[in-house]
Design a protein around this motif. Structure first.
Motif, PDB file in Angstrom:
ATOM      1  N   MET A   1     -39.182 -14.653  -9.644  1.00 21.22           N
ATOM      2  CA  MET A   1     -40.243 -14.640  -8.635  1.00 21.22           C
ATOM      3  C   MET A   1     -39.629 -14.297  -7.282  1.00 21.22           C
ATOM      4  O   MET A   1     -38.692 -14.952  -6.834  1.00 21.22           O
ATOM      5  CB  MET A   1     -40.961 -15.986  -8.544  1.00 21.22           C
ATOM      6  N   PHE A   2     -40.175 -13.252  -6.649  1.00 20.64           N
ATOM      7  CA  PHE A   2     -39.705 -12.832  -5.330  1.00 20.64           C
ATOM      8  C   PHE A   2     -40.326 -13.692  -4.246  1.00 20.64           C
ATOM      9  O   PHE A   2     -41.432 -14.202  -4.392  1.00 20.64           O
ATOM     10  CB  PHE A   2     -40.031 -11.352  -5.089  1.00 20.64           C
ATOM     11  N   GLN A   3     -39.588 -13.845  -3.141  1.00 18.91           N
ATOM     12  CA  GLN A   3     -40.045 -14.651  -2.020  1.00 18.91           C
ATOM     13  C   GLN A   3     -40.246 -13.763  -0.802  1.00 18.91           C
ATOM     14  O   GLN A   3     -39.639 -12.695  -0.682  1.00 18.91           O
ATOM     15  CB  GLN A   3     -39.003 -15.733  -1.720  1.00 18.91           C
ATOM     16  N   GLU A   4     -41.096 -14.223   0.095  1.00 19.27           N
ATOM     17  CA  GLU A   4     -41.368 -13.474   1.323  1.00 19.27           C
ATOM     18  C   GLU A   4     -40.057 -13.202   2.062  1.00 19.27           C
ATOM     19  O   GLU A   4     -39.263 -14.126   2.277  1.00 19.27           O
ATOM     20  CB  GLU A   4     -42.296 -14.254   2.245  1.00 19.27           C
ATOM     21  N   PRO A   5     -39.807 -11.945   2.427  1.00 22.41           N
ATOM     22  CA  PRO A   5     -38.553 -11.643   3.118  1.00 22.41           C
ATOM     23  C   PRO A   5     -38.624 -11.998   4.594  1.00 22.41           C
ATOM     24  O   PRO A   5     -39.699 -12.002   5.197  1.00 22.41           O
ATOM     25  CB  PRO A   5     -38.437 -10.123   2.944  1.00 22.41           C
ATOM     26  N   SER A   6     -37.484 -12.315   5.168  1.00 21.37           N
ATOM     27  CA  SER A   6     -37.413 -12.454   6.615  1.00 21.37           C
ATOM     28  C   SER A   6     -37.246 -11.048   7.185  1.00 21.37           C
ATOM     29  O   SER A   6     -36.607 -10.198   6.583  1.00 21.37           O
ATOM     30  CB  SER A   6     -36.253 -13.350   7.028  1.00 21.37           C
ATOM     31  N   VAL A   7     -37.872 -10.808   8.320  1.00 20.84           N
ATOM     32  CA  VAL A   7     -37.852  -9.480   8.922  1.00 20.84           C
ATOM     33  C   VAL A   7     -37.126  -9.556  10.252  1.00 20.84           C
ATOM     34  O   VAL A   7     -37.384 -10.427  11.081  1.00 20.84           O
ATOM     35  CB  VAL A   7     -39.286  -8.947   9.130  1.00 20.84           C
ATOM     36  N   LYS A   8     -36.194  -8.634  10.450  1.00 17.11           N
ATOM     37  CA  LYS A   8     -35.417  -8.606  11.686  1.00 17.11           C
ATOM     38  C   LYS A   8     -35.285  -7.153  12.125  1.00 17.11           C
ATOM     39  O   LYS A   8     -35.050  -6.267  11.299  1.00 17.11           O
ATOM     40  CB  LYS A   8     -34.047  -9.221  11.433  1.00 17.11           C
ATOM     41  N   GLY A   9     -35.464  -6.893  13.390  1.00 17.55           N
ATOM     42  CA  GLY A   9     -35.328  -5.542  13.917  1.00 17.55           C
ATOM     43  C   GLY A   9     -34.504  -5.539  15.195  1.00 17.55           C
ATOM     44  O   GLY A   9     -34.323  -6.578  15.828  1.00 17.55           O
ATOM     45  N   ALA A  10     -34.009  -4.379  15.543  1.00 14.31           N
ATOM     46  CA  ALA A  10     -33.220  -4.236  16.773  1.00 14.31           C
ATOM     47  C   ALA A  10     -33.484  -2.868  17.373  1.00 14.31           C
ATOM     48  O   ALA A  10     -33.837  -1.921  16.659  1.00 14.31           O
ATOM     49  CB  ALA A  10     -31.735  -4.412  16.474  1.00 14.31           C
ATOM     50  N   THR A  11     -33.325  -2.764  18.658  1.00 21.91           N
ATOM     51  CA  THR A  11     -33.556  -1.490  19.327  1.00 21.91           C
ATOM     52  C   THR A  11     -32.435  -0.504  19.024  1.00 21.91           C
ATOM     53  O   THR A  11     -31.314  -0.902  18.675  1.00 21.91           O
ATOM     54  CB  THR A  11     -33.669  -1.698  20.853  1.00 21.91           C
TER      55      THR A  11
ATOM     56  N   SER B   1     -27.532   1.994  13.983  1.00 21.70           N
ATOM     57  CA  SER B   1     -27.243   1.098  12.866  1.00 21.70           C
ATOM     58  C   SER B   1     -28.525   0.942  12.052  1.00 21.70           C
ATOM     59  O   SER B   1     -29.608   0.763  12.602  1.00 21.70           O
ATOM     60  CB  SER B   1     -26.747  -0.264  13.354  1.00 21.70           C
ATOM     61  N   TYR B   2     -28.379   1.039  10.742  1.00 23.82           N
ATOM     62  CA  TYR B   2     -29.535   0.897   9.863  1.00 23.82           C
ATOM     63  C   TYR B   2     -29.957  -0.562   9.796  1.00 23.82           C
ATOM     64  O   TYR B   2     -29.125  -1.462   9.774  1.00 23.82           O
ATOM     65  CB  TYR B   2     -29.207   1.400   8.458  1.00 23.82           C
ATOM     66  N   GLN B   3     -31.248  -0.777   9.754  1.00 25.22           N
ATOM     67  CA  GLN B   3     -31.809  -2.113   9.633  1.00 25.22           C
ATOM     68  C   GLN B   3     -32.443  -2.202   8.248  1.00 25.22           C
ATOM     69  O   GLN B   3     -33.535  -1.693   8.028  1.00 25.22           O
ATOM     70  CB  GLN B   3     -32.814  -2.358  10.746  1.00 25.22           C
ATOM     71  N   THR B   4     -31.732  -2.817   7.337  1.00 22.04           N
ATOM     72  CA  THR B   4     -32.163  -2.846   5.945  1.00 22.04           C
ATOM     73  C   THR B   4     -32.700  -4.222   5.572  1.00 22.04           C
ATOM     74  O   THR B   4     -32.132  -5.237   5.966  1.00 22.04           O
ATOM     75  CB  THR B   4     -31.004  -2.474   5.002  1.00 22.04           C
ATOM     76  N   PRO B   5     -33.801  -4.265   4.826  1.00 21.91           N
ATOM     77  CA  PRO B   5     -34.384  -5.558   4.452  1.00 21.91           C
ATOM     78  C   PRO B   5     -33.622  -6.230   3.323  1.00 21.91           C
ATOM     79  O   PRO B   5     -32.934  -5.578   2.535  1.00 21.91           O
ATOM     80  CB  PRO B   5     -35.804  -5.187   4.006  1.00 21.91           C
ATOM     81  N   THR B   6     -33.768  -7.530   3.267  1.00 21.60           N
ATOM     82  CA  THR B   6     -33.170  -8.326   2.195  1.00 21.60           C
ATOM     83  C   THR B   6     -34.287  -9.072   1.468  1.00 21.60           C
ATOM     84  O   THR B   6     -35.102  -9.739   2.097  1.00 21.60           O
ATOM     85  CB  THR B   6     -32.163  -9.333   2.759  1.00 21.60           C
ATOM     86  N   LEU B   7     -34.321  -8.921   0.147  1.00 22.52           N
ATOM     87  CA  LEU B   7     -35.286  -9.635  -0.682  1.00 22.52           C
ATOM     88  C   LEU B   7     -34.579 -10.769  -1.399  1.00 22.52           C
ATOM     89  O   LEU B   7     -33.490 -10.582  -1.943  1.00 22.52           O
ATOM     90  CB  LEU B   7     -35.885  -8.703  -1.739  1.00 22.52           C
ATOM     91  N   THR B   8     -35.181 -11.939  -1.380  1.00 19.52           N
ATOM     92  CA  THR B   8     -34.633 -13.047  -2.146  1.00 19.52           C
ATOM     93  C   THR B   8     -35.593 -13.377  -3.277  1.00 19.52           C
ATOM     94  O   THR B   8     -36.793 -13.121  -3.198  1.00 19.52           O
ATOM     95  CB  THR B   8     -34.414 -14.286  -1.262  1.00 19.52           C
ATOM     96  N   ALA B   9     -35.042 -13.925  -4.354  1.00 20.45           N
ATOM     97  CA  ALA B   9     -35.850 -14.253  -5.517  1.00 20.45           C
ATOM     98  C   ALA B   9     -35.180 -15.391  -6.263  1.00 20.45           C
ATOM     99  O   ALA B   9     -33.995 -15.673  -6.073  1.00 20.45           O
ATOM    100  CB  ALA B   9     -35.993 -13.036  -6.424  1.00 20.45           C
ATOM    101  N   LYS B  10     -35.953 -16.040  -7.122  1.00 20.96           N
ATOM    102  CA  LYS B  10     -35.409 -17.092  -7.969  1.00 20.96           C
ATOM    103  C   LYS B  10     -35.680 -16.720  -9.418  1.00 20.96           C
ATOM    104  O   LYS B  10     -36.805 -16.389  -9.787  1.00 20.96           O
ATOM    105  CB  LYS B  10     -36.047 -18.441  -7.655  1.00 20.96           C
ATOM    106  N   ALA B  11     -34.634 -16.786 -10.244  1.00 21.60           N
ATOM    107  CA  ALA B  11     -34.754 -16.531 -11.672  1.00 21.60           C
ATOM    108  C   ALA B  11     -34.696 -17.861 -12.409  1.00 21.60           C
ATOM    109  O   ALA B  11     -33.799 -18.670 -12.165  1.00 21.60           O
ATOM    110  CB  ALA B  11     -33.631 -15.616 -12.149  1.00 21.60           C
ATOM    111  N   ILE B  12     -35.669 -18.085 -13.301  1.00 22.58           N
ATOM    112  CA  ILE B  12     -35.700 -19.303 -14.088  1.00 22.58           C
ATOM    113  C   ILE B  12     -35.692 -18.933 -15.577  1.00 22.58           C
ATOM    114  O   ILE B  12     -35.650 -17.752 -15.928  1.00 22.58           O
ATOM    115  CB  ILE B  12     -36.922 -20.188 -13.739  1.00 22.58           C
TER     116      ILE B  12
END
Length: 195
Positions: free
Chosen positions: A137-147, A153-164
């Motif tokens: 199950m994937f979880q809502e990602p935190s979003v961060k940006g910079a000028t 520099s690339y601003q790449t998202p991180t997805l977190t999830a839990k495997a059961i």
């Protein structure tokens, strides 16, 4: 199942790449039944790195002033995917949100579905290790940006999830390695077509 003793002095190629992130929505998972999945979706060239951390616990039994036994348990696995930018359609699909006409909406009643997650790790010698988590199950990602500054520099998202563990058979994940003796070529070639 009888325990198989591996041969001595086995070797494995070194990992140099990770790629081919696929997901398949889990449709049914009932104890004693066979789990069913939707057709896998190829998320394209998005996977930059992955971190897999088991949630472990352990206990020691003491008697007569010493530990006489120990037990360990893995309850789940925390998965972190560093990705290139994901289309909104993929984000909505993974998180259970709606996405229409280029607009994603997150509603308080949305429920993130479970997925099988598949990917591969390539080795320097041309071999591959395939990974498949069965209930994630994937979880809502935190979003961060910079000028933008002088140096981009690339601003790449991180997805977190839990495997059961699956209810149907108690399995959590599987590996297949093209360097392992007896791996059926069909297993590797069909890794991303079915769960």
């Amino acid at each position: 199942m009888a325990e198989m003793k591996p041969a001595s002095r086995m070797v494995s190629g070194q990992f140099i790449n990770i790629q081919r992130l696929h997901v398949a929505k889990l449709l049914t998972d009932e104890a004693g039944e066979t789990a069913t999945y939707d057709t896998p979706v190829d998320l394209g060239k998005v996977l930059r790195s992955i971190d897999i951390k088991p949630s472990n616990s352990s206990a020691d039994l003491y008697a007569d002033g010493q530990s006489i036994d120990t037990a360990t348990n893995t309850a789940s696995y925390e998965l972190t995917f560093d990705t290139a930018a994901l289309p909104l359609e993929y984000m909505a699909y993974l998180l259970g949100h709606s996405c229409e006409n280029g607009v994603m909406v997150a509603n308080k009643d949305d429920v993130a579905p479970y997925f099988a997650v598949m990917f591969q790790s390539d080795k320097r010698n041309g071999s591959r290790r395939y990974t498949k988590f069965f209930k994630v199950m994937f979880q809502e990602p935190s979003v961060k940006g910079a000028t933008k500054e002088a140096n981009i520099s690339y601003q790449t998202p991180t997805l977190t999830a839990k495997a059961i563990y699956r209810l149907s058979d108690g399995n959590s994940y599987t590996y297949a390695d093209t360097e392992s003796a007896g791996l059926d070529a069909e297993t590797a070639s069909n890794w991303y077509t079915t769960v």
